[in-house]
Each structure stands twice: as C-alpha cells, then as structure tokens.
Design a protein around this motif. Structure first.
Motif, mmCIF file in Angstrom:
data_model
loop_
_atom_site.group_PDB
_atom_site.id
_atom_site.type_symbol
_atom_site.label_atom_id
_atom_site.label_comp_id
_atom_site.label_asym_id
_atom_site.label_seq_id
_atom_site.Cartn_x
_atom_site.Cartn_y
_atom_site.Cartn_z
ATOM 1 N N GLU A 36 0.822 -1.210 0.000
ATOM 2 C CA GLU A 36 0.000 0.000 0.000
ATOM 3 C C GLU A 36 0.859 1.263 0.000
ATOM 4 O OE1 GLU A 36 -3.250 0.328 -0.618
ATOM 5 O OE2 GLU A 36 -3.141 -1.831 -0.940
ATOM 6 N N ASP A 37 2.002 1.222 0.688
ATOM 7 C CA ASP A 37 2.877 2.403 0.733
ATOM 8 C C ASP A 37 4.054 2.283 -0.241
ATOM 9 O OD1 ASP A 37 3.923 0.373 2.286
ATOM 10 O OD2 ASP A 37 4.568 1.659 3.919
ATOM 11 N N PHE A 38 3.828 1.569 -1.342
ATOM 12 C CA PHE A 38 4.829 1.406 -2.406
ATOM 13 C C PHE A 38 5.316 2.764 -2.908
ATOM 14 C CE2 PHE A 38 5.560 1.439 -7.013
ATOM 15 C CZ PHE A 38 6.623 0.553 -7.103
ATOM 16 N N ARG A 39 6.586 2.816 -3.265
ATOM 17 C CA ARG A 39 7.195 4.012 -3.858
ATOM 18 C C ARG A 39 8.151 3.537 -4.959
ATOM 19 N NH1 ARG A 39 4.670 7.525 -2.680
ATOM 20 N NH2 ARG A 39 5.101 8.059 -0.576
ATOM 21 N N GLU A 40 8.182 4.256 -6.072
ATOM 22 C CA GLU A 40 9.099 3.943 -7.171
ATOM 23 C C GLU A 40 9.792 5.204 -7.642
ATOM 24 O OE1 GLU A 40 9.214 2.308 -11.788
ATOM 25 O OE2 GLU A 40 7.417 1.972 -10.593
ATOM 26 N N PHE A 41 11.092 5.090 -7.835
ATOM 27 C CA PHE A 41 11.860 6.108 -8.545
ATOM 28 C C PHE A 41 12.044 5.544 -9.944
ATOM 29 C CE2 PHE A 41 14.208 7.461 -4.407
ATOM 30 C CZ PHE A 41 13.054 8.034 -3.929
ATOM 31 N N GLY A 42 11.211 5.986 -10.883
ATOM 32 C CA GLY A 42 11.201 5.427 -12.227
ATOM 33 C C GLY A 42 12.424 5.797 -13.043
ATOM 34 N N SER A 43 12.678 4.999 -14.072
ATOM 35 C CA SER A 43 13.822 5.254 -14.951
ATOM 36 C C SER A 43 13.661 6.576 -15.696
ATOM 37 C CB SER A 43 14.034 4.094 -15.923
ATOM 38 O OG SER A 43 12.878 3.889 -16.705
ATOM 39 N N SER A 44 12.421 7.106 -15.731
ATOM 40 C CA SER A 44 12.166 8.403 -16.361
ATOM 41 C C SER A 44 12.505 9.560 -15.428
ATOM 42 C CB SER A 44 10.683 8.500 -16.726
ATOM 43 O OG SER A 44 9.905 8.492 -15.534
ATOM 44 N N TYR A 48 6.721 7.621 -8.263
ATOM 45 C CA TYR A 48 5.371 7.072 -8.284
ATOM 46 C C TYR A 48 5.013 6.485 -6.924
ATOM 47 C CZ TYR A 48 6.109 6.918 -13.377
ATOM 48 O OH TYR A 48 6.368 7.234 -14.684
ATOM 49 N N ASP A 49 3.709 6.530 -6.595
ATOM 50 C CA ASP A 49 3.200 5.728 -5.493
ATOM 51 C C ASP A 49 2.297 4.659 -6.126
ATOM 52 O OD1 ASP A 49 0.700 6.939 -6.030
ATOM 53 O OD2 ASP A 49 0.787 8.224 -4.273
ATOM 54 N N LYS A 50 1.714 3.817 -5.306
ATOM 55 C CA LYS A 50 0.914 2.703 -5.829
ATOM 56 C C LYS A 50 -0.246 3.194 -6.695
ATOM 57 C CE LYS A 50 -1.540 -1.471 -4.426
ATOM 58 N NZ LYS A 50 -1.796 -2.404 -3.304
ATOM 59 N N ALA A 51 -0.976 4.194 -6.218
ATOM 60 C CA ALA A 51 -2.124 4.700 -6.974
ATOM 61 C C ALA A 51 -1.693 5.249 -8.333
ATOM 62 C CB ALA A 51 -2.856 5.776 -6.174
ATOM 63 N N MET A 52 -0.559 5.935 -8.370
ATOM 64 C CA MET A 52 -0.068 6.500 -9.634
ATOM 65 C C MET A 52 0.323 5.394 -10.615
ATOM 66 S SD MET A 52 2.174 9.626 -8.065
ATOM 67 C CE MET A 52 2.848 10.193 -9.632
ATOM 68 N N VAL A 53 0.950 4.333 -10.117
ATOM 69 C CA VAL A 53 1.330 3.202 -10.982
ATOM 70 C C VAL A 53 0.075 2.575 -11.567
ATOM 71 C CG1 VAL A 53 2.290 0.857 -10.989
ATOM 72 C CG2 VAL A 53 3.529 2.702 -9.854
ATOM 73 N N LEU A 54 -0.905 2.302 -10.716
ATOM 74 C CA LEU A 54 -2.135 1.668 -11.201
ATOM 75 C C LEU A 54 -2.851 2.552 -12.216
ATOM 76 C CD1 LEU A 54 -3.445 0.134 -7.861
ATOM 77 C CD2 LEU A 54 -2.251 -1.035 -9.739
ATOM 78 N N GLU A 113 1.014 -9.311 5.139
ATOM 79 C CA GLU A 113 -0.322 -9.747 4.722
ATOM 80 C C GLU A 113 -0.300 -11.131 4.093
ATOM 81 O OE1 GLU A 113 -2.116 -6.602 2.363
ATOM 82 O OE2 GLU A 113 -1.050 -5.100 3.540
ATOM 83 N N GLY A 114 0.647 -11.974 4.530
ATOM 84 C CA GLY A 114 0.718 -13.349 4.051
ATOM 85 C C GLY A 114 1.412 -13.553 2.720
ATOM 86 N N SER A 115 1.979 -12.488 2.136
ATOM 87 C CA SER A 115 2.673 -12.648 0.857
ATOM 88 C C SER A 115 3.796 -11.621 0.752
ATOM 89 C CB SER A 115 1.691 -12.494 -0.309
ATOM 90 O OG SER A 115 1.122 -11.218 -0.300
ATOM 91 N N TRP A 116 4.591 -11.781 -0.283
ATOM 92 C CA TRP A 116 5.669 -10.828 -0.557
ATOM 93 C C TRP A 116 5.099 -9.682 -1.385
ATOM 94 C CZ3 TRP A 116 10.176 -10.691 1.824
ATOM 95 C CH2 TRP A 116 10.632 -11.854 2.446
ATOM 96 N N LEU A 117 5.319 -8.455 -0.918
ATOM 97 C CA LEU A 117 4.834 -7.257 -1.599
ATOM 98 C C LEU A 117 6.016 -6.336 -1.883
ATOM 99 C CD1 LEU A 117 1.756 -6.543 0.685
ATOM 100 C CD2 LEU A 117 1.748 -7.639 -1.570
ATOM 101 N N MET A 118 6.028 -5.742 -3.070
ATOM 102 C CA MET A 118 7.089 -4.802 -3.409
ATOM 103 C C MET A 118 6.829 -3.494 -2.679
ATOM 104 S SD MET A 118 8.408 -3.387 -7.116
ATOM 105 C CE MET A 118 9.096 -4.928 -7.709
ATOM 106 N N LEU A 119 7.819 -3.084 -1.907
ATOM 107 C CA LEU A 119 7.724 -1.865 -1.110
ATOM 108 C C LEU A 119 8.365 -0.679 -1.833
ATOM 109 C CD1 LEU A 119 6.907 -0.837 1.738
ATOM 110 C CD2 LEU A 119 9.163 -1.547 2.515
ATOM 111 N N PHE A 120 9.445 -0.963 -2.589
ATOM 112 C CA PHE A 120 10.204 0.090 -3.269
ATOM 113 C C PHE A 120 10.811 -0.476 -4.537
ATOM 114 C CE2 PHE A 120 14.276 2.112 -4.211
ATOM 115 C CZ PHE A 120 13.887 3.430 -4.314
ATOM 116 N N HIS A 121 10.908 0.373 -5.560
ATOM 117 C CA HIS A 121 11.582 -0.011 -6.805
ATOM 118 C C HIS A 121 12.288 1.212 -7.389
ATOM 119 C CE1 HIS A 121 12.472 -2.270 -10.412
ATOM 120 N NE2 HIS A 121 12.098 -1.212 -11.104
#
Length: 130
Positions: A36-44, A48-54, A113-121
């Motif tokens: 839910e609190d995913f963050r990405e520093f994109g190659s561009s 991004y946060d999760k909502a922006m990626v989706l 939450e019972g699984s592996w979730l990407m937190l940062f990329h």
C-alpha cells in the motif's frame, strides 16, 4: 551480492511478473504485488506511489507484442527476516523503432499480509554502448 539463503527463484518470478503484459494490463494483478505504501523512482525520473502506478498502467493502450526484457545479474539478499533486496539489469531487445534499452533495477520486497509485496523499486537507465 550473495543470495543469503533467499529463495532467489521466487523473487525472479515476482520481478518477471511485473514485466509481463498480462500482469501489467491487470490493475488487480499489479495491486496484489505492490505494498500500500509502495514508492518507485522510475527510470524516467518520475516518483510514483501505488495509486499512480495503477492509474498509469490503466491509461496505457495494450502494447503490441514486444519482447520481454532479458534479466541479467539477478541477485537477492535478505536485509531482515521479512525484507529482501533484489538487484538486476534488464535489457529490452530492440523492437520496431525502439532501440535496445538497459536499466539497472533494485527492489525491496516485504513479507506482509501473508505474501511478498514490493515496497520500493528504482530503475536507472544504462547508457547504450556505442
């Protein structure tokens, strides 16, 4: 980087899933892989946060069949019992008018939450070899 007893094949499958068009084309499938609190520093250079990626993936037209990137130098290292750092280089072969594109990638995965979730990329473009 040593694998530190991490199930490297599991993390390779998780990372590769996020490159696959059938996963990228499904908000539910992508959402199930991102914290839910995913963050990405994109190659561009965009952050991004999760909502922006989706939202960005939902607005993209379905891509023509392009080759999946080749994954090289894949490594996974436990940083804590429930945190794993994954690093690799992805190389997307030339396709149509698009030239080959190489990106250094790093991801932090958290068991929650019972699984592996990407937190940062982070994706860092690698200059093409001339």
């Amino acid at each position: 980087m040593p694998d530190s007893g991490v199930d490297i094949d599991l993390f390779r499958r998780l990372e590769q899933a996020l490159h696959r068009p059938e996963v990228r084309g499904s908000s539910d499938a992508v959402s199930a892989l991102l914290a839910e609190d995913f963050r990405e520093f994109g190659s561009s250079g965009t952050i991004y946060d999760k909502a922006m990626v989706l939202e960005a993936l939902a607005q993209r037209a379905p891509a023509a069949a392009s080759p999946l990137p080749v994954i090289l130098d894949f490594a996974a290292q436990a940083l804590a019992p429930d945190i794993v750092l994954v690093t690799y280089r992805s190389v997307r072969p030339p396709h149509g008018d698009d030239p080959e594109r190489a990106v250094l990638r790093s991801s932090i995965w958290q068991h929650a939450e019972g699984s592996w979730l990407m937190l940062f990329h982070q994706g860092t473009p690698v200059p093409s070899r001339a």
